[in-house]
Every structure is written in structure tokens, then in C-alpha cells.
Write an enzyme that holds these catalytic residues in place. Sequence first.
Site: not given
Length: 949
Positions: A154, A185, A275, A351
Site C-alpha cells: 500500500d 491509505h 468499486n 478496500s
Amino acid sequence: RFTEYKPASDHRSYLESNLRSDGWEWIERRNVAAKFPTDFGLVSIEGSVKEALIEEIERLGFVKDVNVDLSYNRGLLGAGGGAFENGRKRPGKIFTSMSFSEEKHCHVSGLSNSSINWSRHLLSQRSQVTSLFGADALWRKGYTGAKVKMAIFDTGIRADHPHFRNIKERTNWTNEDTLNDNLGHGTFVAGVIAGEDAECLGFAPDTEIYAFRVFTDAQVSYTSWFLDAFNYAIATNMDVLNLSIGGPDYLDLPFVEKVWEITANNIIMVSAIGNDGPLYGTLNNPADQSDVIGVGGIDYSDHIASFSSRGMSTWEIPHGYGRVKPDVVAYGREIMGSKISTGCKSLSGTSVASPVVAGVVCLLVSIIPENKRKEIMNPASMKQALVEGAAKLAGPNMYEQGAGRVDLLESYEILKSYQPRASIFPSVLDYTDCPYSWPFCLQPLYAGAMPVIFNATVLNGMGVIGYVHSPPIWHPSNEEGNLLSIRFTYSEVIWPWTGYLALHMQIKEEGAHFSGVIEGNVTVRVHSPPAQGERAVRTSTCVLKLKLNVVPTPPRSKRVLWDQFHSIKYPPGYIPRDSLDVRNDILDWHGDHLHTNFHIMFNMLRDAGYYIETLGSPLTCFDASQYGTLLMVDLEDEYFQEEIEKLRDDVINTGLGLAVFAEWYNVDTMVKMRFFDDNTRSWWTPVTGGANIPALNDLLAPFGIAFGDKILNGDFSIDDEQSRYASGTDIVRFPRGGYVHSFPFLDSSESGATQNLLLNSGMNKADSPILGLLEVGEGRIAVYGDSNCLDSSHMVTNCYRLLRKILDFTGSNIKDPVLFSKSVKQDMPLYEDDNHLSSRRTDVNFSMYSAVLGKDLICRTDSRFEVWGTKGYNLHIRGRNRKLPGYDVIDLGRGLNSTIDTSNSRRPKFTEKNKGDYFGNRYLGEQLDVPELVASQWLVPAVIAITGW
């Protein structure tokens, strides 16, 4: 890529010793993986010697292949990320927005171009997601994720973050000189997995966190960074890996094959499914891979989150049928997690759901004694525990929820006594279980139909490699079960950990009048090599339970055949979106299948009493006497000469109805849509338009029908139904005696720009023909210039009512009085000269993506069993200028002196013709050009990944 793992210096020396050409330079990768052997190298190549040097590199014996160093670019949902903005390509790899949104309660998908507002009021006291799964019950037993190595790929994490007790290592794989997370994130993901703050507890607080910073502060990454980081994860023996990114490009082979290698090395990968919901066919890679645990999202009411991508997997559609994904779903809306430096916040997205499952996986791994973990735990056994323990939700279907909501405690009970075995997912196909078994439960089986394909996944917990030495077996529960005929296609070698088992199901002819339920089991035996210390081969029998509804064969008029064979989608080619109004999603990547972006149309037709079957083979591979209508929607491929001839005979002689929904095609507009992609260092040009109009015109030429090259937009009303014509085309040829409906639209094509300028000066819009209906011989034809009204991806208004009226006409000769009004009957034919018809581009190599050009005509395993491996039904060469007995020649206005070359060349070639010719336009050359999604034109210098395995 190289064929062996060696120190980078050895690979460099190998190239320096064996390459005679200059113009290249080795790029040093300075990261912690440099001390380990690698299977790839990075070089920059000067543009002047690009092609010759690449060919020279590829000829080297220890080089596997040469690929462009693709760049990944991910945007936060709250920021409206995506690959395209206002029709322009952003820097970075094509991606979907794989992150999450903050407490604004509005999700914007970068590729779906949709916005969903959430009205749920945030409670002042939120529930801990860990308690909803019962994690505290395992904590009390002493299981907290201890000694589990969790790799988080990430944006990094800060070393002194107070929410984490066990940050073991932070590594940076980017070109920025920092290990910290400056976006939040990676920190949030880590908090959901292993945070210990009381307000936002993670599932496994004692898990060892290994933070792989693979994204820059600008949210950009490159394939080479991932490959190095993946190699390091393998070398340092990670147990679990969470990857909350994804995109539609499942053909990025260096990346995908490295994911296989990750799981083959017994690392359990968890990834967000995407998404891009509520659209179907929007699964993201790598979560769509069978060896990866793909996670979808639900809300606290156990409803599928609107943003969660839906299945099926689309990379298998050209070869048959997709698989069930996601694997499981988890809470992904308003989940609490850690902020960058301190404190907690609430976020939503798949996520978020992905680290929820990754935290569950870490907790489950920790229940296995450390000395036995690698013997028992692997990607297959963990997925078995998750899908078998999951709670099936009441409302969603299998392509929305997979096995259902993760149940931590049920999976714990499975793993406590787990013995290595193989299994099938899904393990049951029950036509009586609706809506879960949609679309299968919506349409029963019947004799004479195309095979119904169910594609299941084999999970092999016995070993990374397994073998199926003998074909699967169908065991009917009663005598009626013998009416079912099943042929199987399957993985003879199962690697890594997973394979496929496809059932091709037909009801035998003697079951034409049977009505009832057929039950039974399919079994398949899987073998794996003995584990360390064992002598005997491991063997397991997998069982798939079937419960199928069967009805008598429906009447011909109610049977519709959907042409899937001639559909091409992204990847591998730049197939543009059908509606050019959609500026932030210019690629056609949702599958164009009855059960993906045409699923609402499928449901509507079933509700109207129609039976819809899928043809995944050429038009020669179906018996036209069995079907009322052949439905051809938004098709991009070419046609074999044999297909063109057979369809003419099927309509005129056999009485087949034909319904065609086309799309825009304009060469000038396609040229304008060309863009340079900095990731692949190449120019991308549309392979075709929204549909392949030149090919459709060849197919329809025997009937005197052709589409034009206008791109029409506007609102209109037909038969009291308001509709939107969204980037559709016009009809420029249609025979006398047919019925043609025209409406005033603007032409937004490049060639229509001058017209529109004049219109803005006060001129009236000209009427454009868009709908034509025709009786010809025994058959009936309907053509319409737009498919957007059937495609649920970016639909403005639907035209389902019009479709039903069209099928009533083509299948049953029921004529709607408005559609067949005398006022729209053609006293004179519509006619456009050949040189004004749409022509094929001569600057692209279309054969790279076509299932027709350069290919053999053959009926595949999705056609009727009796024609598998043949060219199809009733093939013969028809005479030239043949006038079929009993029927008048179609009047094109100038007679019918046609000259048709009936040779068996892969691409039909035609001689010079006049206005009366059947075929409306000529091929402009044998070599078509298409944007290659591999490196074709590099900048100077271009960065290329030479990677291997």
C-alpha cells in the site's frame, strides 16, 4: 523476464555479453530485494533501435519475454479517481478506483461513471467490526495473530504509530525517499487488520506487520516495483498479503504471473474485488483470479454495497463462461480504522472489506500451531475454510456475494479439524434456489438448447499442484437423471492450488416433453504428490451437487439465440465504449454478456416468456429451425464467408428472425480518440467503433441493408415510449417495401461537425433513419442503430418495450400497428453508394483480436454436442447470383447483379460491384492496424521490464 532466478548482476552480465547492439542501458534497482536473486531486469532502450533490439533480446536463450514497465495509478474515491477524465487518459496504468471514501457518504467510481449517495445517518456510537465477526471469542482463547507475517502492499505506515504494537519492517519500493504514509491509505488498512486502539480495533493485534510502500504520494506505481516487492515477500516468507488495488487489465502478464508465483509459494493473497458496482462484469484483477481471495462489500444490514463490483469473471467469457466471484463478502461500509498519525476515522469501500478479511485470515492462521502452519495452511485450504464457513445472504445472487458473508467462528471450527483435501466451489448448483443461483434458476433446461455452461473452481488444499487423471462422472439420483447429458472441460493439471471444472449440460432429445427436477452429483478425483515425510499420493474426491429444473422444449417463436461469438471487449484491444457521452469510462470492458452488462435485459426477456440461449461459436453452429430470433447486439468482430451465406439461407429459407442492434462507427472519430499511453509507451487507437459496421454491412448485404457512419444523439418518442439515442448510427440502405422510422438528431461525428455548425445557425435537423423492419422470404428482420438502451452499464433510457415488439415481429410475425404504420412504409429503397459506406481501417492489424480473421471456422464446446469440432450445420457453397425459388429478389433499386466470391479464405474478398450488389463495401486491404497493448512505440528512452520465472 528471465527463465531463471539469479543475482541482478548476473543477468546484467548475460545481456552485456550476448547483445551485439548498442542503444540500451541497464537500470539499477536499489531496494532491499537487491540482495536476493531475481527473475527480471530493467533496461532503457533508445527509440531509434527499439524494434531491432527487442527482437535481439527476445532471441536470447535465457530470456522469457520482454514487456513494458506498466504503471499503476490509483485514486482515492473521495477524490474521484479513475483512468480517464473528460475523455483523456491520465498518467498511469488503466485502473479502477480501488480505495475508499471518507464520511461524505458519496461513492464515485472512476470507471463506472456512477455516483451513489448514502443517506444512512452515522451513529454516534459505532459497532466494532471485530465484534460483529466474534473476534473477541478467539482472543479469549489466546488467538491474536501472533507469529503471522502480514504483508500490506500500500502507501506505507509511520514507524511510531501508537495503534500498532508489532511493526516488524517497513520497505519502500517507490522512487520517493520516504517510508511514511502521507495519504492515510496504508495506515487505515493496517489498522483494520492489526490496530489496537480501543475505538478502532483490528482483528489480529499481534500480527507482524510488514509494510510494503509500493505507491507514491501521487498514488502511482510501476510493475517493476511490484515485481521486486513480490519477490521480496517470497524471499522473506510472508504468510498473508493484502492488495487493495485492481483494474480491468487481466492480461498484464508479468503482474498476473507473479501473483500466481506468490500464491504458489504459499502466501495467502487477499484482494478487493472492485468499486465499480452496481454494474455487473466489473471484477478487478487480481481479485478475479481463482487463487486469490476476492472480497466484496456489504453494509451492516447484510445488503450488498452499491459500490461493490459484481461478477462473473470476464476473462473466461471468450472461451466459454465466467466463474463465481467474489469469493466472500465482508462489511465494507462505515468501518473504523486508524488515521495517519493518531486517532480513528470511518471509511467505506471494498478496500475496507479486503483488510477485514485479511485480518480474519491472520487470526485464523494463528490458531494453527506454528510448526504445522505450512503443512495445513495454504491459499486453497484458507479459501475452503472461508467459503464453506460463510453465511449465505438471503437476497443477493452468487455473482454478488460469492459464498456469502465471512463467518469467522464457522471457519475456525472447520480449520480446527482440517485435513488436506480438494473441493469444488460452489459445491451446489440448485435451480430451485432463487435468487442465489441466478441466472441459472431463472431459465430451466430443455431439450434442443445450446449447452448451459456452469464453470466451477477446484480448490486443492492437498498441494500446490494436483492432477485430474480421469474425467469427472455424473451420478444421477434417479432414472430421470439419465435425460441429462453432461460433457466436461477441466484442468488436468491444477496449479497453483486451483483449477476449473466446466459442466456443459444438455437435455437429451427423449426429454423433449419432460417436466420436473433432475438431481444428482458430479464427482472428480484429484491427486497430489505426497507431502514431506509421506509416501502415498494424496487423493481426494470432490463432489458437486446438482438440482436442475427441466421443462418441455418451448415453441420456436419464444426461443431467442444471443450471439456472443462476435463480441470483442477490452482487454486485449482498445475497444471503445458504446456511448461517447461517457467521458470517464472510454473502454468497453464489462463483458457484453447476457449475464453481465445485459443482465437486466435478460431478466426482462425471461419475464416476458422468452427463452434466451447463448451462441459462443460461429453462426454456422446453430440449427436455425429451432429458433425464432437471432439477437445480435453491439458486435465488433468480422464474419466468415460461410456465416454470411448460411444466415441468408436461414432467414429466407428457414424462416429465422434476425434482430440487430448496432452502434456508432466513424473512422475520423476513431482517429481523434487515439491517445499516447505513457505506461505502455505506445499509441492506442480504437480497434473498431462501438460496433464493427463494415462487418455488419457485409452480413446484411444479402438483404439490401446497411448502416452509415453518423454518430447520432437525441431524445425521441416511438410508440409512446420516450427514448434516448446515445451515439447510435443511421440506416443508409433498406429495401423497398420495408418499414423505416426516422427522427431528427444531431450528428456528433467528426464528419458531422459542419452540419451541426449550420444547424446552430438556424437550420432544422434532418431526419435520420434508425429503425427498419422487413419481411424477406420466410423470415423477418429488424435493425436498430443503437444498443445503449439495452446495456445496463451506462444506460440513459431503456428500450425493452421496443425490443419485445421487435421480437414479437421477428419470432411470431406479430406486427405492432405503430411500428408498421403505412406512413413509414418505403415506396422507394434507401440507397447509399459503396464509396459512401463505412470502410475498414487499413492502418490496424485487426486479426490480433479477432476470432475470425486468420482463424479456422470451428464449432466450439459451447455449441451443441453433435457439432463440436465441426464447421457446423448445412454448409455448402451457394451459387453466384442465386435467386431462391419462390421468393422475389430484394429490390435495392438497381437490380441484383451480384458477384460474390465464395472462396474459403479467412477474410472474404469481393470483386468490383455496382449499386445492386449484395455486399455494400469492399475491404481496403489485408493488413489492419490495431493499437497493440504490448509495447509498440516507445518514447526515447523507453523503460522496459525484462522479467521471468
